[in-house]
Design an enzyme around this catalytic site. Structure first.
Site, PDB file in Angstrom:
ATOM      1  N   CYS A 131      48.621  -9.680  30.341  1.00 48.34           N
ATOM      2  CA  CYS A 131      47.905 -10.753  31.024  1.00 48.34           C
ATOM      3  C   CYS A 131      46.425 -10.766  30.636  1.00 48.34           C
ATOM      4  O   CYS A 131      45.640  -9.967  31.158  1.00 48.34           O
ATOM      5  CB  CYS A 131      48.047 -10.574  32.539  1.00 48.34           C
ATOM      6  SG  CYS A 131      47.115 -11.787  33.484  1.00 48.34           S
ATOM      7  N   CYS A 134      43.992 -11.675  33.463  1.00 54.19           N
ATOM      8  CA  CYS A 134      43.708 -10.571  34.400  1.00 54.19           C
ATOM      9  C   CYS A 134      42.754  -9.545  33.779  1.00 54.19           C
ATOM     10  O   CYS A 134      41.858  -9.036  34.451  1.00 54.19           O
ATOM     11  CB  CYS A 134      44.983  -9.819  34.776  1.00 54.19           C
ATOM     12  SG  CYS A 134      46.425 -10.838  35.082  1.00 54.19           S
ATOM     13  N   ASP A 135      42.943  -9.218  32.505  1.00 55.41           N
ATOM     14  CA  ASP A 135      42.298  -8.025  31.951  1.00 55.41           C
ATOM     15  C   ASP A 135      41.210  -8.276  30.906  1.00 55.41           C
ATOM     16  O   ASP A 135      40.515  -7.334  30.518  1.00 55.41           O
ATOM     17  CB  ASP A 135      43.375  -7.117  31.328  1.00 55.41           C
ATOM     18  CG  ASP A 135      44.339  -6.601  32.384  1.00 55.41           C
ATOM     19  OD1 ASP A 135      43.904  -6.467  33.549  1.00 55.41           O
ATOM     20  OD2 ASP A 135      45.502  -6.363  32.068  1.00 55.41           O
TER      21      ASP A 135
END
Ligand code: NDP
Length: 302
Positions: A131, A134-135
């Site tokens: 993801c 997200c990261d």
């Protein structure tokens, strides 16, 4: 209590089904394992969902769909479905409970596929990610590798390039699978490069990722590339573990007709979990609407 319809999964397909079934005044229960929205919640920008010129954030669209479903009367609970039982009154068994219903709509979506190479599992959460939304901020001014050549890989590589110093896409073929507009857009990012005909064999590091070993499948040349992160976008697998009797295709996707009817009367399937050609938010919502209308028609015959 016996519900008219239980919808499994609150991604765009399940939420659209809930909107349509609630508006048809079916007593609707939506069961979701994680949070509403499914895969689209980890998409930074949906540019191809009609009506949002300039795009909409996936999480924001999920919230809107959830609010809309609730507003029309759908009940949403958070639990994991473990099995289904067929019958005139069907049963949906979850980890914490079991529910009775006249119809079921399976909208359980997909999960990300893993490479299954040494180092991948060991570094999940420590450099291996599925993801970018997200990261990506953890990789500011660092080097990252993206595996895959589809829409996800290219869209996420572009997102990562806004944070990382260098993004290297590793793709097993000599041309990308992604939509042409995404491929064209790639060209304007000077910090993204592509290694074609290449597969990852091992992710190497001690406490964090240091290198990835890559083989060129045309030349058999092996090289180790320094990298801080590996983002894997090599496709999706259907969430059908709880399904036993419904017909699935050879990849595990639920087989339906064009009205979302499965091989079991009164059980419908919609969205990415269904065997079909185009998996997009727009096709998921369309499927969801059709599944709900088919459930309404089926209930009228009882
Ligand atoms: P896809 O299945 O479309 O693409 C997977 C990519 O990974 C392919 O390039 C494939 O290679 C490669 N691949 C598969 N297995 C391996 C492996 N074991 N090792 C290395 N590479 C591998 O998956 P996506 O996640 O990209 O997309 C899933 C769905 O979501 C698609 O329907 C897509 O259109 C949709 N989507 C749409 C978006 C949009 O519209 N903006 C954004 C993101 C996703 P090969 O080409 O050789 O098969």
């Amino acid at each position: 209590m016996v519900y008219d319809v239980i919808i499994i999964g609150a991604g765009p397909a399940g939420l659209a089904a809930a909107i349509y079934s609630s508006r048809a005044r079916l007593n609707t229960l939506l069961i979701e394992k994680n949070g509403c929205g499914g895969q689209m919640t980890v998409t930074d920008l949906l540019e191809n969902y009609p009506g949002f010129n300039g795009g909409i954030n996936g999480f924001d669209l999920a919230l809107k769909l959830e609010e809309q479903a609730k507003e029309f009367g759908a009940e949403i609970i958070y639990d994991e479905v473990v099995s289904l039982q067929d019958g005139n009154i069907k049963k949906v068994v979850t980890v914490n409970n079991s529910y009775q219903t006249k119809t079921i709509i399976v909208a359980s979506g997909t999960h990300v596929k893993k490479m299954n190479i040494p180092g991948e599992s060991a570094f999940i959460g420590k450099g291996v990610s599925f993801c970018a939304t997200c990261d990506a901020p953890f990789y500011k001014d660092k080097d990252v590798v993206v595996i895959g050549g589809g829409d996800s890989a290219i869209q996420e590589a572009i997102y990562l390039s806004k944070f990382a110093k260098n993004v290297t896409i590793v793709h097993r073929k000599d041309s990308l699978k992604a939509t042409k507009i995404l491929q064209e857009r790639l060209l304007s990012y000077s910090n993204i490069s592509i290694m074609y005909n290449s597969v990852a064999n091992e992710i190497i590091g001690t406490s964090s990722i240091e290198k990835i070993r890559i083989t060129n499948i045309k030349t058999s040349q092996v090289q180790e590339l320094n990298t801080n992160g590996v983002f894997v976008f090599i496709g999706l697998l259907p969430n059908t573990d709880f399904i036993t009797n419904i017909s699935l295709d050879d990849q595990g996707y639920v087989i339906t007709d064009e009205n979302m009817r499965t091989s079991i009367v009164g059980i419908f399937a919609c969205g990415d979990v269904r065997k079909k050609q185009l998996r997009q938010v727009v096709t998921a919502t369309s499927d969801g609407a059709q599944a709900a209308v088919s459930a309404v028609h089926y209930l009228e015959t009882l």
